[in-house]
Design a protein around this motif. Structure first.
Motif, mmCIF file in Angstrom:
data_model
loop_
_atom_site.group_PDB
_atom_site.id
_atom_site.type_symbol
_atom_site.label_atom_id
_atom_site.label_comp_id
_atom_site.label_asym_id
_atom_site.label_seq_id
_atom_site.Cartn_x
_atom_site.Cartn_y
_atom_site.Cartn_z
ATOM 1 N N PHE A 219 -2.384 4.313 -0.954
ATOM 2 C CA PHE A 219 -2.273 3.993 -2.386
ATOM 3 C C PHE A 219 -3.553 4.431 -3.099
ATOM 4 O O PHE A 219 -4.405 3.606 -3.434
ATOM 5 N N PRO A 220 -3.712 5.731 -3.336
ATOM 6 C CA PRO A 220 -4.957 6.227 -3.940
ATOM 7 C C PRO A 220 -5.036 5.894 -5.430
ATOM 8 O O PRO A 220 -4.016 5.680 -6.084
ATOM 9 N N PRO A 221 -6.255 5.858 -5.973
ATOM 10 C CA PRO A 221 -6.413 5.677 -7.417
ATOM 11 C C PRO A 221 -5.908 6.925 -8.128
ATOM 12 O O PRO A 221 -5.832 8.003 -7.530
ATOM 13 N N PRO A 222 -5.560 6.833 -9.402
ATOM 14 C CA PRO A 222 -5.723 5.652 -10.260
ATOM 15 C C PRO A 222 -4.556 4.676 -10.190
ATOM 16 O O PRO A 222 -4.625 3.588 -10.726
ATOM 17 N N LYS A 223 -3.456 5.061 -9.530
ATOM 18 C CA LYS A 223 -2.290 4.191 -9.523
ATOM 19 C C LYS A 223 -2.498 2.974 -8.629
ATOM 20 O O LYS A 223 -2.013 1.881 -8.877
ATOM 21 N N ASN A 224 -3.242 3.176 -7.534
ATOM 22 C CA ASN A 224 -3.553 2.097 -6.597
ATOM 23 C C ASN A 224 -2.279 1.483 -6.014
ATOM 24 O O ASN A 224 -1.308 2.203 -5.795
ATOM 25 N N PHE A 225 -2.265 0.169 -5.774
ATOM 26 C CA PHE A 225 -1.142 -0.447 -5.059
ATOM 27 C C PHE A 225 0.111 -0.438 -5.929
ATOM 28 O O PHE A 225 0.193 -1.099 -6.960
ATOM 29 N N TRP A 226 1.103 0.310 -5.458
ATOM 30 C CA TRP A 226 2.345 0.407 -6.200
ATOM 31 C C TRP A 226 3.453 0.817 -5.242
ATOM 32 O O TRP A 226 3.305 1.709 -4.413
ATOM 33 N N LEU A 227 4.581 0.113 -5.342
ATOM 34 C CA LEU A 227 5.738 0.426 -4.506
ATOM 35 C C LEU A 227 6.965 0.584 -5.391
ATOM 36 O O LEU A 227 7.164 -0.207 -6.320
ATOM 37 N N PRO A 228 7.787 1.579 -5.103
ATOM 38 C CA PRO A 228 9.036 1.715 -5.864
ATOM 39 C C PRO A 228 9.930 0.504 -5.621
ATOM 40 O O PRO A 228 9.794 -0.190 -4.615
ATOM 41 N N PRO A 229 10.841 0.207 -6.532
ATOM 42 C CA PRO A 229 11.766 -0.918 -6.348
ATOM 43 C C PRO A 229 12.517 -0.816 -5.030
ATOM 44 O O PRO A 229 12.924 0.265 -4.613
ATOM 45 N N GLY A 230 12.649 -1.953 -4.379
ATOM 46 C CA GLY A 230 13.384 -1.991 -3.117
ATOM 47 C C GLY A 230 12.517 -1.799 -1.888
ATOM 48 O O GLY A 230 12.969 -2.028 -0.763
#
Length: 488
Positions: A219-230
């Protein structure tokens, strides 16, 4: 005369249980009696001197040391065998055979009951010690790479930062990884015990991770921790899902036992700009068992709290000061707003405060007598309640540090709306406020330091009279919302 002899045998036998050798001296066995009594007095004096010389600091370390606990169990076994034998020996040297048959039966019965009774305290102490040792071993599994330096256990560190997490695990969620619905970091001054509790909302998004870590690579910056729905339980990009992801994806985080806690520590460290030394996760449903083991906790409920709205097991925790059982206390801390209900649970910020209230009530109402009387049930509940990477070797030092915190200055800083937007967190601003808050917390009592940020929180004043100001930033005294109103 016969009655006098009977009472004499019973009396001296009873006295021998607390003053070994007394019956032997009475019976004319002066050398044996003197040796027994001298050894007993020497043993008592040794214990007293040991406690006075070692002091609270070293005693706390010793009590939590596995070798010490093994010695205690061995002493209990030896005492459980020796003391009854001593009672019987004391009874025999008093020559009960010279009494009438009925008197012999009475005195023998008293001596037998006393001998068996002397086994009980040794058996209880040994059982509780072994149960405590097993519970500590099950919870604190990590080991230090090198022995603890008792003169400098924190390796020159001025502050120790520990992540305190509340998990939502429950018996009904077997096979499902937990989420950390309560997220706090306590920063403790190791010399003074002054502490600051930083609270973060569970719904904070896009948490960063330490550069070069496995989670930062995924999970690299700038988005950082993010998971698609599901791909995550619930809203996958929230801070409370970091533990879940790390736990369920060892192919990313590695197969280490502490992988989930390490991922959360990494995220919290980046958010706050601190080095997070250890974590302690408390299973909130396990807390209910702990509270029941304690016999409940007394909490001042500000208003009716609804829980389980629309469910058969739902209910209401009524406003007022009540002794809550485990389920009631848990729902007091976890209840949320439900549309159309007659009473509100509150938003996440309110829930955070109530959860802190429950934990503070448990700690403040925990007494040595309660621990002793309910030790086995507490130890059993603790095994399913705590997960941590704190090494067992540091428990003694942490116990001393916790004692300092009780008498030190404690303040809280909550990064909650409206001052902080969890959907678009300003991490540089948060880190700036953390630095300013810790600088103020490190200042001597009664002094003030210029604030590096208008949002930094004031430090609470010392001891039992400590106060904290509630501001938009979420600064509050730990127990301010669950302390019963004072009359008069």
């Amino acid at each position: 005369m016969q009655r006098s002899n009977t009472l004499s045998v019973i009396g001296w036998t009873l006295l021998s249980a607390i003053a070994p050798g007394a019956a032997h001296l009475r019976a004319g066995r002066r050398w044996t009696g003197a040796v027994l009594l001298t050894l007993y007095l020497v043993m008592l004096a040794t214990v007293v001197v040991f406690v006075l010389v070692k002091g609270k600091e070293q005693l706390a370390t010793l009590v939590l040391d596995p070798a010490t606990l093994n010695v205690v169990v061995g002493v209990c076994v030896a005492g459980g065998l020796a003391w009854p034998a001593l009672v019987i020996s004391s009874y025999v040297v008093l020559r009960p055979g010279t009494l009438a048959r009925r008197a012999q039966g009475v005195t023998a019965a008293v001596a037998g009951v006393l001998a068996i009774g002397m086994i009980v305290p040794f058996l209880l102490l040994g059982t509780k010690t072994r149960a405590g040792d097993d519970a500590i071993g099950d919870i604190f599994k990590e080991q230090l790479a090198k022995p603890v330096n008792q003169d400098d256990p924190w390796d020159g560190r001025k502050r120790i930062n520990i992540a305190l997490l509340g998990g939502d695990g429950a018996a009904s969620r077997q096979g499902v990884s937990i989420r950390t619905d309560s997220i706090n970091v306590v920063s403790i001054d190791v010399k003074t015990g002054d502490a600051v509790l930083f609270s973060l909302p569970r719904e904070m998004e896009n948490a960063p991770f330490p550069p070069g870590s496995a989670m930062a690579t995924r999970f690299p910056p700038p988005k950082n921790f993010w998971l698609p729905p599901g791909q995550g339980r619930g809203s996958g990009d929230l801070l409370n899902s970091v533990w879940t992801f790390a736990d369920l994806h060892p192919e990313v985080t590695g197969h280490g036992r502490t992988r989930a806690g390490d991922a959360v520590k990494g995220a919290l460290g980046q958010i706050l700009g601190l080095r997070i030394d250890y974590y302690m996760l408390v299973n909130m449903w396990g807390v209910a068992r702990l509270i029941d083991a304690l016999g409940g906790v007394t909490i001042h409920v500000e208003r009716d709290i609804c829980y389980g709205v629309g469910r058969a097991d739902g209910g209401v925790v009524k406003a007022g000061t009540h002794r809550l059982n485990g389920e009631q206390a848990l729902w007091y801390g976890r209840a949320r707003d439900h549309p159309g209900s007659t009473c509100a649970g509150g938003d996440n910020s309110t829930r955070m405060r109530r959860q802190q209230c429950v934990m503070n009530a448990m700690l403040s109402q925990l007494s040595p007598s309660t621990v002793l009387l309910r030790f086995n049930s507490l130890a059993k509940a603790a095994k399913s309640t705590f997960v941590t990477d704190i090494p067992r070797e540091l428990l003694g030092q942490l116990a001393l540090l916790a004692d300092k915190v009780k008498s030190g200055r404690v303040s809280t800083m909550r990064f909650v709306p409206p001052a902080y937007n969890p959907a678009y967190p300003d991490f540089p601003r948060i880190r700036k406020v953390v630095r300013a808050t810790l600088a103020r917390a490190s200042a001597p009592a009664g002094t003030a330091k210029p604030s590096a940020s208008p949002t930094a929180s004031p430090t609470a004043s010392p001891g039992a009279t400590k106060k904290a100001t509630t501001q938009q930033t979420g600064v509050s005294k730990l127990s301010s919302t669950c302390t019963a109103p004072q009359s008069g």
